[in-house]
Design a protein around this motif. Structure first.
Motif, PDB file in Angstrom:
ATOM      1  N   TYR A 119       0.828  -1.204   0.000  1.00  0.00           N
ATOM      2  CA  TYR A 119       0.000   0.000   0.000  1.00  0.00           C
ATOM      3  C   TYR A 119       0.866   1.260   0.000  1.00  0.00           C
ATOM      4  O   TYR A 119       0.574   2.233  -0.706  1.00  0.00           O
ATOM      5  N   LEU A 120       1.943   1.263   0.794  1.00  0.00           N
ATOM      6  CA  LEU A 120       2.813   2.422   0.863  1.00  0.00           C
ATOM      7  C   LEU A 120       3.493   2.690  -0.473  1.00  0.00           C
ATOM      8  O   LEU A 120       3.719   3.854  -0.849  1.00  0.00           O
ATOM      9  N   SER A 121       3.802   1.649  -1.228  1.00  0.00           N
ATOM     10  CA  SER A 121       4.457   1.839  -2.519  1.00  0.00           C
ATOM     11  C   SER A 121       3.571   2.645  -3.463  1.00  0.00           C
ATOM     12  O   SER A 121       4.046   3.536  -4.180  1.00  0.00           O
ATOM     13  N   SER A 122       2.280   2.341  -3.470  1.00  0.00           N
ATOM     14  CA  SER A 122       1.353   3.091  -4.312  1.00  0.00           C
ATOM     15  C   SER A 122       1.274   4.542  -3.872  1.00  0.00           C
ATOM     16  O   SER A 122       1.219   5.463  -4.702  1.00  0.00           O
ATOM     17  N   VAL A 123       1.274   4.763  -2.560  1.00  0.00           N
ATOM     18  CA  VAL A 123       1.212   6.128  -2.033  1.00  0.00           C
ATOM     19  C   VAL A 123       2.466   6.908  -2.424  1.00  0.00           C
ATOM     20  O   VAL A 123       2.390   8.075  -2.841  1.00  0.00           O
ATOM     21  N   LEU A 124       3.637   6.273  -2.327  1.00  0.00           N
ATOM     22  CA  LEU A 124       4.888   6.951  -2.655  1.00  0.00           C
ATOM     23  C   LEU A 124       4.948   7.369  -4.120  1.00  0.00           C
ATOM     24  O   LEU A 124       5.409   8.464  -4.450  1.00  0.00           O
ATOM     25  N   VAL A 125       4.463   6.496  -5.007  1.00  0.00           N
ATOM     26  CA  VAL A 125       4.451   6.834  -6.429  1.00  0.00           C
ATOM     27  C   VAL A 125       3.591   8.068  -6.659  1.00  0.00           C
ATOM     28  O   VAL A 125       3.974   8.999  -7.389  1.00  0.00           O
ATOM     29  N   SER A 126       2.429   8.103  -6.025  1.00  0.00           N
ATOM     30  CA  SER A 126       1.529   9.250  -6.180  1.00  0.00           C
ATOM     31  C   SER A 126       2.148  10.522  -5.613  1.00  0.00           C
ATOM     32  O   SER A 126       2.081  11.598  -6.224  1.00  0.00           O
ATOM     33  N   VAL A 127       2.778  10.410  -4.444  1.00  0.00           N
ATOM     34  CA  VAL A 127       3.386  11.580  -3.802  1.00  0.00           C
ATOM     35  C   VAL A 127       4.543  12.109  -4.629  1.00  0.00           C
ATOM     36  O   VAL A 127       4.684  13.334  -4.849  1.00  0.00           O
ATOM     37  N   VAL A 128       5.401  11.205  -5.132  1.00  0.00           N
ATOM     38  CA  VAL A 128       6.547  11.628  -5.944  1.00  0.00           C
ATOM     39  C   VAL A 128       6.078  12.298  -7.229  1.00  0.00           C
ATOM     40  O   VAL A 128       6.604  13.350  -7.631  1.00  0.00           O
ATOM     41  N   ASN A 129       5.085  11.738  -7.893  1.00  0.00           N
ATOM     42  CA  ASN A 129       4.572  12.343  -9.119  1.00  0.00           C
ATOM     43  C   ASN A 129       3.944  13.707  -8.849  1.00  0.00           C
ATOM     44  O   ASN A 129       4.094  14.643  -9.638  1.00  0.00           O
ATOM     45  N   SER A 130       3.239  13.802  -7.739  1.00  0.00           N
ATOM     46  CA  SER A 130       2.614  15.080  -7.388  1.00  0.00           C
ATOM     47  C   SER A 130       3.661  16.142  -7.080  1.00  0.00           C
ATOM     48  O   SER A 130       3.542  17.300  -7.510  1.00  0.00           O
ATOM     49  N   ALA A 131       4.721  15.741  -6.357  1.00  0.00           N
ATOM     50  CA  ALA A 131       5.755  16.704  -5.965  1.00  0.00           C
ATOM     51  C   ALA A 131       6.628  17.126  -7.136  1.00  0.00           C
ATOM     52  O   ALA A 131       7.042  18.292  -7.227  1.00  0.00           O
ATOM     53  N   THR A 132       6.911  16.188  -8.046  1.00  0.00           N
ATOM     54  CA  THR A 132       7.830  16.496  -9.155  1.00  0.00           C
ATOM     55  C   THR A 132       7.105  17.046 -10.373  1.00  0.00           C
ATOM     56  O   THR A 132       7.758  17.500 -11.323  1.00  0.00           O
ATOM     57  N   GLY A 133       5.768  16.984 -10.384  1.00  0.00           N
ATOM     58  CA  GLY A 133       5.010  17.453 -11.541  1.00  0.00           C
ATOM     59  C   GLY A 133       4.556  18.892 -11.434  1.00  0.00           C
ATOM     60  O   GLY A 133       3.790  19.373 -12.280  1.00  0.00           O
ATOM     61  N   ARG A 134       5.010  19.605 -10.408  1.00  0.00           N
ATOM     62  CA  ARG A 134       4.596  20.990 -10.231  1.00  0.00           C
ATOM     63  C   ARG A 134       5.374  21.921 -11.161  1.00  0.00           C
ATOM     64  O   ARG A 134       6.462  21.598 -11.625  1.00  0.00           O
ATOM     65  N   GLY A 135       4.786  23.099 -11.406  1.00  0.00           N
ATOM     66  CA  GLY A 135       5.463  24.117 -12.210  1.00  0.00           C
ATOM     67  C   GLY A 135       5.629  23.734 -13.667  1.00  0.00           C
ATOM     68  O   GLY A 135       6.569  24.181 -14.330  1.00  0.00           O
ATOM     69  N   GLY A 136       4.738  22.899 -14.169  1.00  0.00           N
ATOM     70  CA  GLY A 136       4.810  22.519 -15.580  1.00  0.00           C
ATOM     71  C   GLY A 136       5.815  21.445 -15.891  1.00  0.00           C
ATOM     72  O   GLY A 136       6.002  21.095 -17.064  1.00  0.00           O
ATOM     73  N   HIS A 137       6.497  20.907 -14.879  1.00  0.00           N
ATOM     74  CA  HIS A 137       7.470  19.838 -15.114  1.00  0.00           C
ATOM     75  C   HIS A 137       6.761  18.488 -15.279  1.00  0.00           C
ATOM     76  O   HIS A 137       5.685  18.273 -14.741  1.00  0.00           O
ATOM     77  N   ARG A 138       7.409  17.600 -16.018  1.00  0.00           N
ATOM     78  CA  ARG A 138       6.851  16.265 -16.170  1.00  0.00           C
ATOM     79  C   ARG A 138       7.172  15.434 -14.934  1.00  0.00           C
ATOM     80  O   ARG A 138       8.322  15.396 -14.490  1.00  0.00           O
ATOM     81  N   PRO A 139       6.166  14.768 -14.359  1.00  0.00           N
ATOM     82  CA  PRO A 139       6.435  13.925 -13.188  1.00  0.00           C
ATOM     83  C   PRO A 139       7.475  12.861 -13.503  1.00  0.00           C
ATOM     84  O   PRO A 139       7.601  12.406 -14.642  1.00  0.00           O
ATOM     85  N   TRP A 140       8.219  12.466 -12.480  1.00  0.00           N
ATOM     86  CA  TRP A 140       9.285  11.489 -12.667  1.00  0.00           C
ATOM     87  C   TRP A 140       8.785  10.160 -13.207  1.00  0.00           C
ATOM     88  O   TRP A 140       9.498   9.485 -13.954  1.00  0.00           O
ATOM     89  N   LEU A 141       7.614   9.742 -12.798  1.00  0.00           N
ATOM     90  CA  LEU A 141       7.139   8.396 -13.112  1.00  0.00           C
ATOM     91  C   LEU A 141       5.975   8.426 -14.093  1.00  0.00           C
ATOM     92  O   LEU A 141       4.995   7.686 -13.963  1.00  0.00           O
ATOM     93  N   GLN A 142       6.065   9.299 -15.069  1.00  0.00           N
ATOM     94  CA  GLN A 142       5.088   9.358 -16.152  1.00  0.00           C
ATOM     95  C   GLN A 142       5.821   9.578 -17.459  1.00  0.00           C
ATOM     96  O   GLN A 142       6.906  10.160 -17.497  1.00  0.00           O
ATOM     97  N   GLY A 143       5.211   9.094 -18.549  1.00  0.00           N
ATOM     98  CA  GLY A 143       5.823   9.263 -19.857  1.00  0.00           C
ATOM     99  C   GLY A 143       5.310   8.221 -20.813  1.00  0.00           C
ATOM    100  O   GLY A 143       4.624   7.261 -20.428  1.00  0.00           O
ATOM    101  N   ALA A 144       5.651   8.407 -22.084  1.00  0.00           N
ATOM    102  CA  ALA A 144       5.184   7.476 -23.108  1.00  0.00           C
ATOM    103  C   ALA A 144       5.814   6.098 -22.948  1.00  0.00           C
ATOM    104  O   ALA A 144       5.234   5.091 -23.354  1.00  0.00           O
ATOM    105  N   SER A 145       7.012   6.039 -22.389  1.00  0.00           N
ATOM    106  CA  SER A 145       7.676   4.759 -22.153  1.00  0.00           C
ATOM    107  C   SER A 145       8.542   4.877 -20.904  1.00  0.00           C
ATOM    108  O   SER A 145       8.747   5.973 -20.368  1.00  0.00           O
TER     109      SER A 145
END
Length: 604
Positions: free
Chosen positions: A537-563
């Motif tokens: 359960y914590l792993s899913s939460v961490l992925v969401s938190v990291v994407n939310s934190a790194t996707g601010r200011g128009g940046h692409r989240p760390w764990l998103q992309g076409a591949s």
């Protein structure tokens, strides 16, 4: 030694608090021991084979046959596995409170079998499956997730399986460990060996699941895969029952949760009323229960605690007597002890033994919390590592290895390391340290936590190399072809994770079982599996938190992309490495201050 029912000269030495499978008193020499526990070890191979043959490749089934998207499949699998491990707490609770571990295993095996049969029937019945859809870009009908009654059948099969798995995980390890006499050094050493080989057998079942069963599922169909799981769990029942005449089964002693709630309520009520009730301030001249600095230590350790004339063995009746006082740890709970009848009103009556039992539970809970991060690493690598390997060259000669079979690396390593640890490392450590365990439970758990830190660092380094190969080969945009780098690079992080799993899981099972009060052992041992569930359960939460934190200011989240090549996976792994290091420091702080339960010894 007790006389027989007829009062004759024949004496029978019985296991107090234990019965055989016919509910008759269990006797020494006839019940228990490694011969009884060996049936449990064989059963664990089949039980884990049945579970992992379904779980390890389930994401493929949900995407290919049930129309789920990759994210929906990952969420469903995480929920299924997390629920199965969390339900181990229910299995442990029932084993302690109302039923024997023997009964809970038999019932849980049939519940799991029912779920697997439902999944098998659905997989081979077209009318219970959603309409087939085309592959992306191939045209034809779009994929729609299974719904309605068909989805209800799928969920019924999955969660009946999860319920059965939880009951088995909560009862089987405790049932095996209960076969040994913890009052004798030989029994404690044999119990430690049992836990080592329990993880060994668990890995043997996993090895068959991620190789043979996964191959069958990918090449012969999922009805055959679910069928393998069904047959495995069905065969485990007669094999388990074959040892019935040898088992000693601990009698249930009532709900441990009731005891915990009773002590906490009594302590809170006494504090509110300003009442005393024992503890270090009591005027009684009774004994104070002591705790040892190391588990089941050497003869010198025991001599230090058991000096002639001022030490004696304590029983439950002794602990309940007014002459006994609780220990000084968690002194606030000492108010729950009613040493004298109240003069006004009614107060909850708690014995010293009940208070000490609750103290042990509260003291092991922080250790439990410190292991969740390790299991988060295990859960995370089981998803992203598979995706990494899927982009690499997975050929071994003429054989192409399915990515779902990657766990073959850690389980093979555990299978090799477990006997080496038990027969070489532990005896050597015993000679060096002069203690029974050689390496204490917390030292073993700590070693596993260090391994998890190394594993995450290695995973980050491997990802850097993988992306460098993709960049130099002009394949960052995911050409659909395997990268010119062998998937054996992924094996390094799995080897460290395999070591971490062996040290931590076996250490946790033995730690919780040996430290917990006898009336709460199955529930406490189940915390090992609950830690695994919370890690998922914590792993899913961490992925969401990291994407939310790194996707601010128009940046692409760390764990998103076409591949995967567009991910910043190496940065995520470094975050996990840092979090694991902080978690280890937290564990170290707890471990150096923890005092092991010195069962049965009090200081006068």
């Amino acid at each position: 030694m007790e006389e027989d029912g007829g009062g004759g000269a024949r004496h029978v030495e019985r296991w107090e608090g234990y019965v055989d499978w016919r509910n008759r008193p269990a006797t020494r020499g006839r019940h228990g021991g490694m011969a009884a526990a060996s049936f449990v070890l064989v059963v664990e191979v089949l039980e884990n084979l049945a579970f992992l043959a379904t779980a390890s490749n389930l994401v493929t089934y949900l995407m290919g046959s049930m129309g789920y998207s990759p994210s929906q499949s990952a969420t469903a699998v995480t929920s299924f596995m997390g629920t199965a491990f969390l339900l181990a707490l229910l299995g442990g609770f029932l084993s302690d409170a109302f039923l024997t571990t023997y009964t809970v295993y038999i019932a849980s095996a049939f519940v799991e079998l029912t779920g697997l049969v439902i999944l098998t029937v659905q997989a081979r019945t077209p009318s219970l499956m959603p309409p087939r859809c085309a592959s992306p870009g191939a045209g034809g009908a779009a994929c729609e997730p299974v719904s309605g009654a068909k989805k209800a059948v799928l969920l019924a099969g999955l969660y009946l399986t999860a319920l059965g798995v939880g009951g088995i995980k909560g009862s089987l390890p405790s049932h095996g460990a209960e076969q040994f006499d913890e009052r004798a050094p030989r029994g404690r050493k044999a119990r430690s060996t049992f836990f080592n080989y329990f993880v060994f057998c668990l890995s043997c079942g996993a090895l068959v699941a991620v190789t043979f069963a996964v191959w069958v599922e990918d090449n012969r169909g999922w009805e055959w895969g679910f069928g393998i799981s069904s047959v495995a769990i069905l065969l485990s029942v007669p094999l388990f029952a074959a040892g019935s005449s040898l088992y000693r089964n601990k009698l249930p002693t009532g709900s441990p949760l009731t005891t915990i709630a009773k002590v906490l309520a009594a302590a809170a009520l006494a504090r509110r009323r300003g009442g005393g009730g024992g503890g270090a301030q009591s005027s009684s001249n009774g004994a104070v229960i002591d705790r040892a600095p190391s588990p089941a230590g050497s003869a010198d350790d025991m001599d230090e605690y058991c000096k002639s004339g001022d030490m004696e063995e304590i029983s439950i009746s002794d602990a309940a007597s007014p002459a006994a006082e609780p220990s000084r740890e968690l002194a606030l709970l000492n108010r729950a002890v009613q040493c004298q009848p109240p003069r006004h009103g009614r107060r909850l009556a708690c014995t010293v033994q009940e208070v000490e039992d609750v103290k042990v539970v509260l003291m092991v809970l922080p250790i439990f919390l410190s292991t969740i991060m390790l299991n988060c690493c295990l859960a995370q690598l089981s998803t992203f590592s598979v995706e990494q390997a899927a982009t690499m060259d997975t050929r071994v000669g003429r054989l192409t290895v399915p990515p779902a079979s990657l766990p073959v690396f850690p389980v093979t390593f555990i299978i090799v390391l477990a006997p080496v640890y038990d027969h070489i490392i532990v005896p050597f450590a015993r000679r060096v340290t002069g203690t029974e365990t050689g390496i204490t439970h917390l030292q073993r758990i700590g070693t596993g936590l260090v391994m998890s830190v190394v594993a995450m660092a290695v995973a980050a380094a491997v990802e850097v190399k993988r992306k460098d190969v993709a960049s130099r080969s002009g394949m960052l945009e995911d050409s659909g072809k395997p990268l010119p780098i062998t998937f054996f690079w992924i094996a390094f992080q799995y080897l460290f994770l395999g070591s971490a799993d062996l040290f931590t899981l076996a250490g946790l099972l033995e730690f919780f079982f040996s430290e917990a009060p006898p009336r709460m052992r199955s529930l406490a041992t189940s915390l090992s599996w609950a830690s695994l569930a919370l890690g998922y359960y914590l792993s899913s939460v961490l992925v969401s938190v990291v994407n939310s934190a790194t996707g601010r200011g128009g940046h692409r989240p760390w764990l998103q992309g076409a591949s995967l090549n567009h991910y910043r996976l190496e940065r995520f792994y470094w975050v996990m490495c840092v979090l694991s290091s902080i978690n280890y420091l937290f564990f170290l702080f707890l471990a150096v201050r923890y005092k092991y339960r010195n069962a049965g010894v009090i200081k006068g």
